[in-house]
Design a protein around this motif. Structure first.
Motif, PDB file in Angstrom:
ATOM      1  N   GLN A  33      -1.437  -4.375   8.544  1.00 17.31           N
ATOM      2  CA  GLN A  33      -0.492  -3.710   7.669  1.00 17.31           C
ATOM      3  C   GLN A  33       0.689  -3.230   8.497  1.00 17.31           C
ATOM      4  O   GLN A  33       0.506  -2.732   9.607  1.00 17.31           O
ATOM      5  CB  GLN A  33      -1.141  -2.513   6.967  1.00 17.31           C
TER       6      GLN A  33
ATOM      7  N   LEU B 140      -5.077   6.927   1.168  1.00 13.82           N
ATOM      8  CA  LEU B 140      -4.588   5.776   0.406  1.00 13.82           C
ATOM      9  C   LEU B 140      -4.441   6.182  -1.051  1.00 13.82           C
ATOM     10  O   LEU B 140      -5.399   6.636  -1.669  1.00 13.82           O
ATOM     11  CB  LEU B 140      -5.558   4.602   0.531  1.00 13.82           C
TER      12      LEU B 140
ATOM     13  N   TYR C  82      -4.041   1.688  15.501  1.00 19.81           N
ATOM     14  CA  TYR C  82      -2.645   1.946  15.198  1.00 19.81           C
ATOM     15  C   TYR C  82      -2.171   3.130  16.015  1.00 19.81           C
ATOM     16  O   TYR C  82      -2.950   4.027  16.359  1.00 19.81           O
ATOM     17  CB  TYR C  82      -2.465   2.275  13.707  1.00 19.81           C
TER      18      TYR C  82
ATOM     19  N   PHE D 180       3.852  -0.716   8.512  1.00 18.04           N
ATOM     20  CA  PHE D 180       4.257   0.523   7.859  1.00 18.04           C
ATOM     21  C   PHE D 180       5.768   0.725   7.877  1.00 18.04           C
ATOM     22  O   PHE D 180       6.441   0.391   8.862  1.00 18.04           O
ATOM     23  CB  PHE D 180       3.602   1.727   8.556  1.00 18.04           C
ATOM     24  N   GLY D 181       6.262   1.330   6.808  1.00 17.69           N
ATOM     25  CA  GLY D 181       7.632   1.799   6.784  1.00 17.69           C
ATOM     26  C   GLY D 181       7.744   3.134   7.505  1.00 17.69           C
ATOM     27  O   GLY D 181       6.733   3.703   7.937  1.00 17.69           O
ATOM     28  N   PRO D 182       8.958   3.673   7.600  1.00 20.96           N
ATOM     29  CA  PRO D 182       9.174   4.924   8.332  1.00 20.96           C
ATOM     30  C   PRO D 182       8.757   6.166   7.557  1.00 20.96           C
ATOM     31  O   PRO D 182       8.684   7.247   8.137  1.00 20.96           O
ATOM     32  CB  PRO D 182      10.685   4.921   8.574  1.00 20.96           C
TER      33      PRO D 182
ATOM     34  N   GLY E  80       7.428  11.509  13.805  1.00 21.75           N
ATOM     35  CA  GLY E  80       8.481  11.163  12.855  1.00 21.75           C
ATOM     36  C   GLY E  80       8.526   9.700  12.466  1.00 21.75           C
ATOM     37  O   GLY E  80       9.482   9.277  11.803  1.00 21.75           O
ATOM     38  N   ALA E  81       7.513   8.943  12.825  1.00 16.19           N
ATOM     39  CA  ALA E  81       7.541   7.508  12.552  1.00 16.19           C
ATOM     40  C   ALA E  81       6.303   7.090  11.771  1.00 16.19           C
ATOM     41  O   ALA E  81       5.337   7.841  11.633  1.00 16.19           O
ATOM     42  CB  ALA E  81       7.617   6.722  13.855  1.00 16.19           C
ATOM     43  N   GLY E  82       6.350   5.863  11.259  1.00 19.32           N
ATOM     44  CA  GLY E  82       5.184   5.299  10.589  1.00 19.32           C
ATOM     45  C   GLY E  82       4.183   4.791  11.610  1.00 19.32           C
ATOM     46  O   GLY E  82       4.392   4.863  12.814  1.00 19.32           O
ATOM     47  N   LEU E  83       3.069   4.285  11.102  1.00 16.53           N
ATOM     48  CA  LEU E  83       2.036   3.756  11.991  1.00 16.53           C
ATOM     49  C   LEU E  83       2.432   2.366  12.459  1.00 16.53           C
ATOM     50  O   LEU E  83       2.955   1.553  11.687  1.00 16.53           O
ATOM     51  CB  LEU E  83       0.685   3.687  11.263  1.00 16.53           C
TER      52      LEU E  83
ATOM     53  N   TYR F 191      -2.833   0.459  -4.111  1.00  9.31           N
ATOM     54  CA  TYR F 191      -2.353  -0.760  -3.486  1.00  9.31           C
ATOM     55  C   TYR F 191      -2.311  -1.910  -4.481  1.00  9.31           C
ATOM     56  O   TYR F 191      -3.009  -1.911  -5.499  1.00  9.31           O
ATOM     57  CB  TYR F 191      -3.111  -1.116  -2.210  1.00  9.31           C
TER      58      TYR F 191
ATOM     59  N   PHE G  14       0.842  -1.190   0.000  1.00  8.92           N
ATOM     60  CA  PHE G  14       0.000   0.000   0.000  1.00  8.92           C
ATOM     61  C   PHE G  14       0.884   1.250   0.000  1.00  8.92           C
ATOM     62  O   PHE G  14       1.916   1.280   0.664  1.00  8.92           O
ATOM     63  CB  PHE G  14      -0.874   0.047   1.257  1.00  8.92           C
TER      64      PHE G  14
ATOM     65  N   GLN H 131       0.410  11.332   3.842  1.00  2.00           N
ATOM     66  CA  GLN H 131      -0.084  11.950   5.060  1.00  2.00           C
ATOM     67  C   GLN H 131       0.262  13.428   5.084  1.00  2.00           C
ATOM     68  O   GLN H 131       1.419  13.812   4.932  1.00  2.00           O
ATOM     69  CB  GLN H 131       0.501  11.269   6.302  1.00  2.00           C
TER      70      GLN H 131
ATOM     71  N   LEU I  61      -7.492  -0.760   4.239  1.00  2.00           N
ATOM     72  CA  LEU I  61      -7.965  -0.175   5.487  1.00  2.00           C
ATOM     73  C   LEU I  61      -8.458   1.243   5.251  1.00  2.00           C
ATOM     74  O   LEU I  61      -7.900   1.978   4.445  1.00  2.00           O
ATOM     75  CB  LEU I  61      -6.823  -0.128   6.519  1.00  2.00           C
TER      76      LEU I  61
ATOM     77  N   TYR J 135       0.521   5.317   0.963  1.00  2.00           N
ATOM     78  CA  TYR J 135      -0.291   6.331   1.607  1.00  2.00           C
ATOM     79  C   TYR J 135       0.443   7.666   1.562  1.00  2.00           C
ATOM     80  O   TYR J 135       1.665   7.732   1.513  1.00  2.00           O
ATOM     81  CB  TYR J 135      -0.531   6.003   3.091  1.00  2.00           C
TER      82      TYR J 135
ATOM     83  N   PHE K  58      -4.867   5.935  15.641  1.00  2.00           N
ATOM     84  CA  PHE K  58      -5.797   5.819  14.519  1.00  2.00           C
ATOM     85  C   PHE K  58      -6.623   4.552  14.659  1.00  2.00           C
ATOM     86  O   PHE K  58      -6.077   3.481  14.943  1.00  2.00           O
ATOM     87  CB  PHE K  58      -5.029   5.709  13.191  1.00  2.00           C
TER      88      PHE K  58
ATOM     89  N   PHE L  93      -8.837   4.575   7.374  1.00  2.00           N
ATOM     90  CA  PHE L  93      -8.411   5.144   8.641  1.00  2.00           C
ATOM     91  C   PHE L  93      -9.241   6.359   9.026  1.00  2.00           C
ATOM     92  O   PHE L  93      -9.724   7.109   8.166  1.00  2.00           O
ATOM     93  CB  PHE L  93      -6.941   5.599   8.549  1.00  2.00           C
TER      94      PHE L  93
ATOM     95  N   PHE M 113       3.991   7.074   2.945  1.00  2.00           N
ATOM     96  CA  PHE M 113       4.232   5.809   3.626  1.00  2.00           C
ATOM     97  C   PHE M 113       3.940   4.642   2.701  1.00  2.00           C
ATOM     98  O   PHE M 113       2.980   4.661   1.935  1.00  2.00           O
ATOM     99  CB  PHE M 113       3.326   5.669   4.857  1.00  2.00           C
TER     100      PHE M 113
ATOM    101  N   LEU N 278      -4.425  10.872   6.518  1.00  2.00           N
ATOM    102  CA  LEU N 278      -3.817   9.725   5.848  1.00  2.00           C
ATOM    103  C   LEU N 278      -4.699   9.330   4.661  1.00  2.00           C
ATOM    104  O   LEU N 278      -5.851   8.963   4.824  1.00  2.00           O
ATOM    105  CB  LEU N 278      -3.729   8.577   6.847  1.00  2.00           C
TER     106      LEU N 278
END
Lengths: 118, 111
Positions: free
Chosen positions: A107, A45, B35, A109-111, B40-43, A48, A33, A37, B99, A35, B88, B101, A91, A43
């Protein structure tokens, strides 16, 4: 410790330039996916994939954005040309869906990639 | 779109319980999720509940689900400063893992 990786973590570019963001999903996951933000929109989408095939990219501005999965270990999101309104954190998330409707949709998530377009 | 609604802000004192509320619209959602996002970070997936359950407890976290009212809540017991984050909730509007959110609830824990 398996995790989603994204590169670059930060990108500053000028309006009109091409931007490519990359994501490596967790090995063995079959859904990916993208996203975006922002403070204003929250957030969103964008697109995907399941088993590398796009399932839905209706959230993505088609004229400038494109998303692909060249192979199972790489997903890319491109913006060409970029605009200041594209500034956001992007993301990538991956998950494993085995049977339609029968499995949870966890799911991971990456950073994120923080994109600033000036 | 805001098919999932949450209050935007919650302030809580350290040691108290926090309750974050969420309403959703898709009654066919199989799972509902919470979540957490730190600055500064992802979920990060905190917990989830299957739609045929009405409660799930996981250490300091308790999830309550009222399917009739389409209401989901997350209770954090003994809230700590490390719990300060955006939370979230999410529903599953389709069967392919997508999903939906909410806008997120910013939780601020004060000493």
């Amino acid at each position: 410790d398996a995790r989603v990786t994204q590169t670059p973590r930060h990108k500053v570019t000028e309006m009109g330039q091409e931007v490519t963001m990359r994501c490596q999903p967790i090995l063995g996951h079959n859904t990916v996916f993208w996203y975006r933000q922002t403070m204003m929109q929250g957030l969103e989408l964008l697109a995907y994939f399941r088993n590398r095939a796009p399932l839905d990219d209706s959230g993505m501005p088609k004229d400038r954005f494109s998303a692909e999965m060249p192979d199972a270990t790489l997903a890319t999101l491109k913006i060409q040309p970029s605009e200041p309104r594209d500034s956001a954190v992007y993301f990538c998330a991956s998950g494993l869906v085995i049977f339609r409707g029968a499995e949870s949709s966890e799911q991971y998530f990456g950073p994120g990639t923080r994109l600033t377009v000036t | 779109g805001e098919d999932v609604e949450q209050s935007l802000f919650l302030s809580v004192r350290e040691g108290d319980s926090s309750v974050i509320n969420c309403t959703y619209t898709d009654s066919s959602s199989t799972y509902l999720y919470w979540y957490k996002q730190e600055p500064g970070a992802g979920l990060q997936l905190l917990t989830y509940i299957f739609s045929n359950m009405d409660m799930k407890q996981d250490q300091r976290l308790t999830v309550l689900l009222n399917k009739k009212d389409k209401h989901l809540s997350l209770r954090i017991a003994d809230t700590q400063t490390g719990d300060s984050a955006i939370y979230f909730c999410a529903e599953t509007p389709d069967s392919w893992g997508k999903l939906q959110f909410g806008a997120g609830t910013q939780v601020v824990v004060t000493p």
